[in-house]
Design an enzyme around this catalytic site. Structure first.
Site, PDB file in Angstrom:
ATOM      1  N   HIS A  16      -7.973  -7.796   0.389  1.00 27.61           N
ATOM      2  CA  HIS A  16      -6.688  -7.206   0.000  1.00 27.61           C
ATOM      3  C   HIS A  16      -6.145  -7.866  -1.274  1.00 27.61           C
ATOM      4  O   HIS A  16      -6.064  -9.088  -1.372  1.00 27.61           O
ATOM      5  CB  HIS A  16      -5.670  -7.388   1.131  1.00 27.61           C
ATOM      6  CG  HIS A  16      -4.313  -6.815   0.829  1.00 27.61           C
ATOM      7  ND1 HIS A  16      -3.846  -5.659   1.408  1.00 27.61           N
ATOM      8  CD2 HIS A  16      -3.320  -7.240   0.002  1.00 27.61           C
ATOM      9  CE1 HIS A  16      -2.631  -5.403   0.962  1.00 27.61           C
ATOM     10  NE2 HIS A  16      -2.291  -6.356   0.091  1.00 27.61           N
ATOM     11  N   GLU A  76      -6.486 -12.059   3.994  1.00 27.45           N
ATOM     12  CA  GLU A  76      -7.485 -10.982   3.940  1.00 27.45           C
ATOM     13  C   GLU A  76      -8.255 -11.075   2.628  1.00 27.45           C
ATOM     14  O   GLU A  76      -7.662 -10.852   1.561  1.00 27.45           O
ATOM     15  CB  GLU A  76      -6.816  -9.608   4.051  1.00 27.45           C
ATOM     16  CG  GLU A  76      -6.072  -9.375   5.370  1.00 27.45           C
ATOM     17  CD  GLU A  76      -5.259  -8.093   5.392  1.00 27.45           C
ATOM     18  OE1 GLU A  76      -4.885  -7.653   6.494  1.00 27.45           O
ATOM     19  OE2 GLU A  76      -4.992  -7.534   4.302  1.00 27.45           O
ATOM     20  N   HIS A 102       0.839  -1.210   0.000  1.00 26.53           N
ATOM     21  CA  HIS A 102       0.000   0.000   0.000  1.00 26.53           C
ATOM     22  C   HIS A 102       0.871   1.256   0.000  1.00 26.53           C
ATOM     23  O   HIS A 102       0.503   2.272  -0.603  1.00 26.53           O
ATOM     24  CB  HIS A 102      -0.869   0.043   1.263  1.00 26.53           C
ATOM     25  CG  HIS A 102      -2.093  -0.815   1.221  1.00 26.53           C
ATOM     26  ND1 HIS A 102      -3.181  -0.532   0.434  1.00 26.53           N
ATOM     27  CD2 HIS A 102      -2.417  -1.949   1.904  1.00 26.53           C
ATOM     28  CE1 HIS A 102      -4.128  -1.434   0.622  1.00 26.53           C
ATOM     29  NE2 HIS A 102      -3.692  -2.319   1.516  1.00 26.53           N
ATOM     30  N   ASP A 104      -7.566  -2.395  -1.065  1.00 26.49           N
ATOM     31  CA  ASP A 104      -8.531  -3.128  -0.252  1.00 26.49           C
ATOM     32  C   ASP A 104      -9.911  -2.771  -0.774  1.00 26.49           C
ATOM     33  O   ASP A 104     -10.233  -1.579  -0.926  1.00 26.49           O
ATOM     34  CB  ASP A 104      -8.438  -2.722   1.221  1.00 26.49           C
ATOM     35  CG  ASP A 104      -7.106  -3.088   1.855  1.00 26.49           C
ATOM     36  OD1 ASP A 104      -6.358  -3.895   1.273  1.00 26.49           O
ATOM     37  OD2 ASP A 104      -6.814  -2.549   2.936  1.00 26.49           O
TER      38      ASP A 104
END
Length: 263
Positions: free
Chosen positions: A246, A243, A172, A179
């Protein structure tokens, strides 16, 4: 005697006493107007100034946003206006429980990543008409990464499963990860079985079948996750194993070699 007195007055007060004859030539009319050889400036009203258009109000840009613009990142909605954005770290609806982005409300990515995301959104619409991607987080300054790292309440050795060590940098932090979820025709996020920022096996893509067998996830929730993954991987993103929300546009090594970290 009277005539001499009158001539004296007209000589002393020429402005008050001068005469003109009526058209009949019989009546003497006295006026306070000046004689014909006296020039009097007329009062002139200055023209009203032309109305000028007010200069356009320039929207201020938050510091975090300006830092990303300065590094060449782009607003994803300028690449694809149909993308939905709800930055969770600009709200209190996140694991930190507070707004860590301040005035930042727009999602930024590296230009190549933004174009890739637009392809994923288009692919999603082809698979499921009326559905769109809803972005929860995109490029993230490294300064915020420290906040997230410190706020994660678990042993340091476990933290990298969920939050990248800011000393190394998250993908990121290079503007190459996103996300997100899927939203329906009404802009409502689909049920994915957990909320955003849920840390545990229930959010792991790799344990979905186990969670299904244990009755902790439904077939619909797993199908919704599969829809998201199909669109994202079809556009070239890779899945995060812990996740469901993500996705990475490239590896950390590639991102670091290609782009500078966002401070």
């Amino acid at each position: 005697m009277f005539r001499r007195f009158f001539l004296l007055l007209t000589a002393v007060f020429p402005v008050l006493f001068y005469g003109c004859k009526s058209q009949s030539g019989n009546t003497q009319v006295f006026s306070t107007s000046p004689p014909s050889d006296t020039v009097v400036a007329a009062a002139v009203t200055p023209p009203a100034p032309e109305a000028q258009e007010a200069p356009p109000i320039q929207e201020s840009v938050p510091d975090l946003e300006q830092a990303m613009i300065n590094q060449g990142l782009v607003d994803i909605k300028k690449v694809d206006s149909t993308l939905l954005v709800e930055l969770k770290y600009s709200t209190t609806d996140n694991f930190v429980g507070k707004d860590v982005y301040g005035d930042l409300t727009r999602a930024y990515l590296q230009p190549a990543m933004a174009r890739k995301l637009a392809r994923a959104n288009k692919l999603l619409a082809e698979i499921k008409p009326g559905h769109r991607l809803l972005v929860y987080d995109a490029a993230r300054p490294n300064s915020v990464q420290y906040i997230l790292w410190d706020a994660l309440d678990m042993p340091a050795r476990q933290k990298p499963q969920y939050v990248a060590d800011p000393k190394v940098g998250s993908i990121h932090n290079f503007g190459c990860a996103v996300d997100l979820t899927v939203a329906d025709e009404n802009g409502t996020a689909l049920d994915m079985g957990t909320h955003y920022d849920y840390f545990g096996p229930l959010a792991y893509p790799r344990t979905e079948q186990q969670m299904l067998r244990e009755g902790k996830l439904t077939t619909r929730q797993i199908a919704n996750r599969a829809l998201l993954r199909r669109a994202m991987t079809g556009a070239g993103f890779s899945v995060n194993p812990t996740e469901w929300w993500h996705f990475d546009g490239m590896s950390r090594r590639q991102a670091k070699a290609t782009y500078g970290i966002i401070r």
